[in-house]
Design a protein around this motif. Structure first.
Motif, PDB file in Angstrom:
ATOM      1  N   HIS A  44       0.832  -1.205   0.000  1.00 47.03           N
ATOM      2  CA  HIS A  44       0.000   0.000   0.000  1.00 47.03           C
ATOM      3  C   HIS A  44       0.864   1.252   0.000  1.00 47.03           C
ATOM      4  CE1 HIS A  44      -3.644  -2.320   0.503  1.00 47.03           C
ATOM      5  NE2 HIS A  44      -3.129  -2.925   1.562  1.00 47.03           N
ATOM      6  N   GLN A  45       1.902   1.253   0.839  1.00 49.67           N
ATOM      7  CA  GLN A  45       2.813   2.403   0.879  1.00 49.67           C
ATOM      8  C   GLN A  45       3.518   2.590  -0.459  1.00 49.67           C
ATOM      9  OE1 GLN A  45       5.160   1.014   4.125  1.00 49.67           O
ATOM     10  NE2 GLN A  45       3.974   2.115   5.689  1.00 49.67           N
ATOM     11  N   LEU A  46       3.848   1.461  -1.111  1.00 51.22           N
ATOM     12  CA  LEU A  46       4.494   1.537  -2.418  1.00 51.22           C
ATOM     13  C   LEU A  46       3.558   2.168  -3.451  1.00 51.22           C
ATOM     14  CD1 LEU A  46       6.952   0.859  -4.155  1.00 51.22           C
ATOM     15  CD2 LEU A  46       5.968  -1.410  -4.550  1.00 51.22           C
ATOM     16  N   LEU A  88       2.323   6.950  -6.847  1.00 48.79           N
ATOM     17  CA  LEU A  88       1.463   8.062  -7.253  1.00 48.79           C
ATOM     18  C   LEU A  88       2.139   9.404  -6.997  1.00 48.79           C
ATOM     19  CD1 LEU A  88      -2.028   6.863  -5.945  1.00 48.79           C
ATOM     20  CD2 LEU A  88      -1.244   6.927  -8.317  1.00 48.79           C
ATOM     21  N   ALA A  89       2.716   9.563  -5.791  1.00 51.69           N
ATOM     22  CA  ALA A  89       3.358  10.825  -5.432  1.00 51.69           C
ATOM     23  C   ALA A  89       4.569  11.094  -6.306  1.00 51.69           C
ATOM     24  CB  ALA A  89       3.758  10.799  -3.955  1.00 51.69           C
ATOM     25  N   SER A  90       5.381  10.063  -6.526  1.00 49.86           N
ATOM     26  CA  SER A  90       6.589  10.218  -7.332  1.00 49.86           C
ATOM     27  C   SER A  90       6.249  10.570  -8.777  1.00 49.86           C
ATOM     28  CB  SER A  90       7.407   8.921  -7.282  1.00 49.86           C
ATOM     29  OG  SER A  90       8.547   9.025  -8.097  1.00 49.86           O
ATOM     30  N   SER A 121      -0.470   9.649   0.085  1.00 53.70           N
ATOM     31  CA  SER A 121       0.365  10.042  -1.044  1.00 53.70           C
ATOM     32  C   SER A 121       0.576  11.548  -1.081  1.00 53.70           C
ATOM     33  CB  SER A 121      -0.251   9.565  -2.362  1.00 53.70           C
ATOM     34  OG  SER A 121      -1.518  10.175  -2.582  1.00 53.70           O
ATOM     35  N   GLY A 122      -0.348  12.315  -0.514  1.00 52.91           N
ATOM     36  CA  GLY A 122      -0.190  13.766  -0.451  1.00 52.91           C
ATOM     37  C   GLY A 122       0.976  14.175   0.414  1.00 52.91           C
ATOM     38  N   LEU A 139       8.662  14.949  -1.105  1.00 51.70           N
ATOM     39  CA  LEU A 139       9.458  14.809  -2.326  1.00 51.70           C
ATOM     40  C   LEU A 139       9.680  16.166  -2.992  1.00 51.70           C
ATOM     41  CD1 LEU A 139       7.846  11.595  -3.876  1.00 51.70           C
ATOM     42  CD2 LEU A 139      10.095  11.769  -2.814  1.00 51.70           C
ATOM     43  N   ALA A 140       8.675  17.049  -2.917  1.00 50.97           N
ATOM     44  CA  ALA A 140       8.788  18.374  -3.533  1.00 50.97           C
ATOM     45  C   ALA A 140       9.863  19.217  -2.870  1.00 50.97           C
ATOM     46  CB  ALA A 140       7.438  19.092  -3.480  1.00 50.97           C
TER      47      ALA A 140
END
Length: 446
Positions: free
Chosen positions: A249-251, A256-258, A332-333, A339-340
């Motif tokens: 799930h984390q992956l 999505l985020a990446s 994912s948000g 990441l940003a």
């Protein structure tokens, strides 16, 4: 107006025009891909896309691990317009394409056994025809890149992809089979190959061998091979490493985020590779003293929009992901925001893309890339060890900041670092980070 000033003005005009075409082409291509996926997911069974993903991964691996850098060498080298050089390059390219297809034939049955998918034994050789066909692409494509003639190349790319997509959709509608995806890609590759010979200006290709040209191409290509190997290991290796540290799930959240985080970065990479790299190479060949100023302007053109997108995701990444995805994907948000933070500096490192290759420093480029990968892996492992998933995301962000300073040192030694561009963005990034943390807009939990 002097001759050199006129030449400089013309180059600037070609750069702007090429940039417009490549950005427009990239945008239209993404729209076509998205629309195609929406249609095909309704016509085909999900397993078809899983099988195609395996096929594409295997082909990508073989392609990257046999990359000889023929096109970049044509763009960079002083003999890039010489017919003997171009036809030797084309001969090498054709031989590589034939070898790739043969290797994919050999790998088809072991791959089918490894993935426990018998159909792969038939799919891989058929899909591998794209590697064979691409080997016959005209060197006129590289010549067009060298001279920043992007309009026709963009139209060829879009036209061949669109034609292949139409064939894929019609085939899928008629047969509902994974073979629609395979043969659509092959037909698209055939279309692009013929168009590259018939619709572009330049040297007509035929088999030829020139020892001096071959030595130059192989000398350049050996470091491109190393660079491609590092890129492949970094991409696939990071996926495996992250997959080992996160649950399924984390992956999914990270993927999505990446994907959202790198979407604009990929556009920047296209501009750097197809517009800035050829322009830097031309400047180095003709007026090397102008490289510093041209690089400064080119970097600013990439940094400013990329940095603004990163700031947007730092403050509103969570809102964006909640807008596009349901509550199940809320985490994912948070990942996108973290990441940003790394992207604030990553865009500054990315803005140097193509410079070392344009200067013929392919070995130094490969070594710098290797250092970047080691920093990223180390930061990921340390972050995950200290604070689990949150630490992994922070580690990825911190790695980009460390990489920037390594890149800055390398280019400062080449007298190509731009403090009046980078220092203001570094300062503003610090302010962004302070505001995001101080007002509780950035997650700070472990």
């Amino acid at each position: 107006m002097s001759t050199s000033t006129i030449a400089q003005t013309r180059l600037r005009g070609r750069v702007i025009q090429a940039g417009f075409w490549w950005v427009s082409g990239y945008t239209v291509n993404q729209v076509l891909r998205f629309a195609g996926n929406l249609i095909l997911t309704r016509l085909l069974f999900p397993d078809a896309f899983g099988l195609l993903a395996i096929v594409q991964t295997v082909i990508l691996g073989f392609t990257m691990l046999s990359d000889m850098g023929v096109a970049p060498c044509i763009v960079q080298n002083k003999r890039g317009d010489d017919s003997a050089f171009l036809n030797t390059a084309w001969t090498i390219q054709v031989v590589r394409g034939c070898l790739l297809w043969g290797l994919l034939w050999i790998a088809s049955k072991p791959s089918a056994a490894f993935y426990e998918q018998p159909l792969l034994a038939e799919l891989l050789p058929a899909a591998g025809l794209t590697a064979l066909i691409t080997g016959f692409n005209s060197t006129k494509l590289a010549t067009a890149d060298r001279h920043l003639e992007a309009a026709r190349v963009t139209l060829i790319d879009l036209g061949s992809y669109a034609f292949g997509l139409v064939i894929t959709v019609l085939w899928a509608w008629a047969e509902h089979t994974v073979w629609a995806l395979v043969w659509g890609s092959v037909i698209g590759a055939v279309t692009k190959m013929f168009a590259s010979h018939l619709a572009l200006h330049g040297v007509k290709n035929w088999f030829h061998w020139d020892d001096a040209s071959a030595r130059t191409l192989f000398g350049f290509g050996q470091w491109v091979f190393v660079s491609s190997l590092i890129t492949f290991l970094a991409g696939e290796g990071n996926k495996l490493l992250i997959g080992a540290m996160l649950d399924i799930h984390q992956l999914a959240f990270y993927t999505l985020a990446s994907t959202m985080n790198v979407m604009f970065m990929q556009a920047c990479q296209q501009v750097a590779a197809k517009v800035l790299f050829p322009s830097y190479a031309e400047i180095i060949r003709n007026h090397p003293e102008r490289l510093y100023g041209a690089l400064e302007k080119g970097r600013l053109a990439i940094i400013l929009p990329g940095w603004l997108v990163a700031v947007f995701f730092v403050f509103l990444g969570d809102t964006v992901m909640r807008l596009f995805y349901d509550a199940r994907y809320a985490d994912s948000g948070t990942m996108l925001q973290l990441l940003a933070i790394g992207s604030l500096s990553a865009v500054m490192s990315l803005s140097y893309a193509g410079v070392l290759m344009a200067k013929g420093m392919v070995g130094r480029s490969a070594m710098l890339q290797a250092v970047q990968v080691l920093i990223q892996i180390g930061a990921m492992l340390v972050g995950h060890q200290l604070s689990g998933v949150y630490g992994l995301m922070v580690g990825l962000a911190v790695a980009n900041w460390i990489v920037y300073f390594v890149v800055a040192i390398v280019f400062a030694r080449l007298s190509l670092w731009h403090p009046r561009v980078d220092l203001p963005f570094l300062g503003m990034s610090a302010v962004v980070l302070f505001l995001a943390i101080n007002y509780g807009l950035l997650p700070t939990r472990g």
